[in-house]
Design an enzyme around this catalytic site. Structure first.
Site, PDB file in Angstrom:
ATOM      1  CE  LYS A  20       5.177  12.528  76.414  1.00 16.50           C
ATOM      2  NZ  LYS A  20       6.577  13.035  76.424  1.00 16.50           N
ATOM      3  CE1 TYR A  60       4.812  18.145  76.772  1.00 17.03           C
ATOM      4  CE2 TYR A  60       4.255  17.530  74.543  1.00 17.03           C
ATOM      5  CZ  TYR A  60       4.578  17.176  75.841  1.00 17.03           C
ATOM      6  OH  TYR A  60       4.679  15.846  76.193  1.00 17.03           O
ATOM      7  CG  ASN A 123       9.417  10.936  77.781  1.00 19.36           C
ATOM      8  OD1 ASN A 123       8.415  11.104  77.088  1.00 19.36           O
ATOM      9  ND2 ASN A 123       9.936  11.899  78.517  1.00 19.36           N
ATOM     10  CG  HIS A 126       2.044  14.925  79.736  1.00 20.62           C
ATOM     11  ND1 HIS A 126       2.991  15.925  79.842  1.00 20.62           N
ATOM     12  CD2 HIS A 126       0.930  15.377  80.379  1.00 20.62           C
ATOM     13  CE1 HIS A 126       2.457  16.943  80.510  1.00 20.62           C
ATOM     14  NE2 HIS A 126       1.208  16.649  80.836  1.00 20.62           N
ATOM     15  CD  GLU A 137      -0.534  19.440  81.681  1.00 17.85           C
ATOM     16  OE1 GLU A 137       0.578  19.951  81.443  1.00 17.85           O
ATOM     17  OE2 GLU A 137      -0.645  18.333  82.263  1.00 17.85           O
TER      18      GLU A 137
HETATM   19  P1  GDP Z   1       8.069  15.833  81.570  1.00 21.57           P
HETATM   20  O1  GDP Z   1       7.149  16.719  82.358  1.00 21.57           O
HETATM   21  O2  GDP Z   1       8.814  14.844  82.441  1.00 21.57           O
HETATM   22  O3  GDP Z   1       7.370  15.141  80.431  1.00 21.57           O
HETATM   23  O4  GDP Z   1       9.220  16.748  80.934  1.00 21.57           O
HETATM   24  P2  GDP Z   1       9.170  18.253  80.367  1.00 21.57           P
HETATM   25  O5  GDP Z   1       7.874  18.918  80.678  1.00 21.57           O
HETATM   26  O6  GDP Z   1      10.436  18.928  80.797  1.00 21.57           O
HETATM   27  O7  GDP Z   1       9.302  18.015  78.795  1.00 21.57           O
HETATM   28  C1  GDP Z   1       8.195  17.583  78.048  1.00 21.57           C
HETATM   29  C2  GDP Z   1       8.649  16.514  77.087  1.00 21.57           C
HETATM   30  O8  GDP Z   1       9.618  17.079  76.195  1.00 21.57           O
HETATM   31  C3  GDP Z   1       9.390  15.347  77.722  1.00 21.57           C
HETATM   32  O9  GDP Z   1       8.523  14.357  78.223  1.00 21.57           O
HETATM   33  C4  GDP Z   1      10.228  14.832  76.590  1.00 21.57           C
HETATM   34  O10 GDP Z   1       9.466  13.995  75.716  1.00 21.57           O
HETATM   35  C5  GDP Z   1      10.577  16.105  75.847  1.00 21.57           C
HETATM   36  N1  GDP Z   1      11.893  16.583  76.281  1.00 21.57           N
HETATM   37  C6  GDP Z   1      12.250  17.095  77.477  1.00 21.57           C
HETATM   38  N2  GDP Z   1      13.550  17.418  77.513  1.00 21.57           N
HETATM   39  C7  GDP Z   1      14.019  17.124  76.285  1.00 21.57           C
HETATM   40  C8  GDP Z   1      15.300  17.249  75.670  1.00 21.57           C
HETATM   41  O11 GDP Z   1      16.274  17.682  76.287  1.00 21.57           O
HETATM   42  N3  GDP Z   1      15.409  16.840  74.365  1.00 21.57           N
HETATM   43  C9  GDP Z   1      14.356  16.346  73.677  1.00 21.57           C
HETATM   44  N4  GDP Z   1      14.540  15.975  72.419  1.00 21.57           N
HETATM   45  N5  GDP Z   1      13.137  16.221  74.220  1.00 21.57           N
HETATM   46  C10 GDP Z   1      12.970  16.592  75.496  1.00 21.57           C
HETATM   47 MG    MG Z   2       6.248  18.497  81.844  1.00 22.20          MG
END
Ligand code: GDP
Ligand code: MG
Length: 162
Positions: A20, A60, A123, A126, A137
Site C-alpha cells: 500500500k 474493497y 498496515n 494487502h 483480485e
Molecule cells: P486485511 O485483509 O487483513 O487487510 O483486513 P480487512 O480485509 O478486514 O480490512 C482491509 C483493510 O482495512 C485493512 O488492511 C486495514 O487497512 C483497514 N481496516 C480494517 N479494519 C479496520 C478498522 O477497524 N479501522 C480502520 N481504520 N481500518 C481498518
Molecule cells: Mg481483507
C-alpha cells in the site's frame, strides 16, 4: 516421482499481494518482496500504479458497509501501490501468515505487519484472504497477459522434485 510432481502441481496457487502507499513511501518495497521471495514463492506479475478511488472501492467492495471504508479507499488511492501476483504451494493461506494479523498491534513479531507497522490504518500490505478473493483480485488488478508463466531454477530445490 511423477506422482509427487503431479501432487505439487495440483497444490499450486496464486495470490494477490499489494504494498500500500504507506509501505511504498516508507521504503519497504524490497523488504516486503524479499520475504515472499526468500520463502520460496514465485513472483509472476508486478507493477506500480496509483489506483483511482473508484478502483479502490471495487477492490474493497466487501467492506463498503464499514465506517472506515471511505478513508481506506481514499488512502489506497493516495499514492503509488505495488501490485503483485505470487505463486506457490499454499501461498494464499501462508501469504496471510507472512503478512500477520490485520491490526499490527496484534500481529506476531516476525510477520510483516508485526515487524514493520504500528496501526491498522497504516498496515502497509494487502493479501487475498482466500481462493475466491485471490481469483477476483488478480482479475481486477491484472490482465491475463500480464501474468508470466516460467520455471524458476530453484523450484526443484524448494519442492524436492525434478
Ligand atoms: P486485511 O485483509 O487483513 O487487510 O483486513 P480487512 O480485509 O478486514 O480490512 C482491509 C483493510 O482495512 C485493512 O488492511 C486495514 O487497512 C483497514 N481496516 C480494517 N479494519 C479496520 C478498522 O477497524 N479501522 C480502520 N481504520 N481500518 C481498518
Ligand atoms: Mg481483507
Amino acid at each position: 516421482m511423477l506422482q509427487e510432481q503431479e501432487a505439487h502441481a495440483a497444490e499450486m496457487e496464486q495470490t494477490f499481494i499489494a504494498i500500500k502507499p504507506d509501505g511504498v513511501q516508507r521504503g519497504l518495497i524490497s523488504e516486503i518482496i524479499s520475504r515472499f521471495e526468500r520463502k520460496g514463492y514465485k513472483l509472476v506479475a508486478i507493477k506500480i500504479l496509483v489506483p483511482s478511488k473508484d478502483f479502490a472501492q471495487k477492490h474493497y467492495h466487501d467492506l463498503k458497509e464499514r465506517p472506515f471504508f471511505d478513508g481506506l479507499c481514499d488512502f489506497l488511492s493516495s499514492g503509488p501501490v505495488i501490485a503483485m501476483v505470487w505463486e506457490g504451494e499454499g501461498v494464499i493461506k501462508y501469504g496471510r501468515k507472512l503478512i500477520g494479523a490485520t491490526d499490527p498491534q496484534k500481529s506476531e513479531p516476525g510477520t510483516i505487519r508485526g515487524d514493520l507497522a504500528v496501526v491498522v490504518e497504516r498496515n502497509i500490505i494487502h493479501g487475498s484472504d482466500g481462493p475466491e478473493t485471490a481469483k477476483d483480485e488478480i482479475k481486477l488488478w491484472f490482465k491475463p497477459e500480464e501474468l508470466v508463466s516460467y520455471t524458476n531454477n530453484a523450484e526443484k530445490w524448494i519442492y524436492g522434485v525434478n
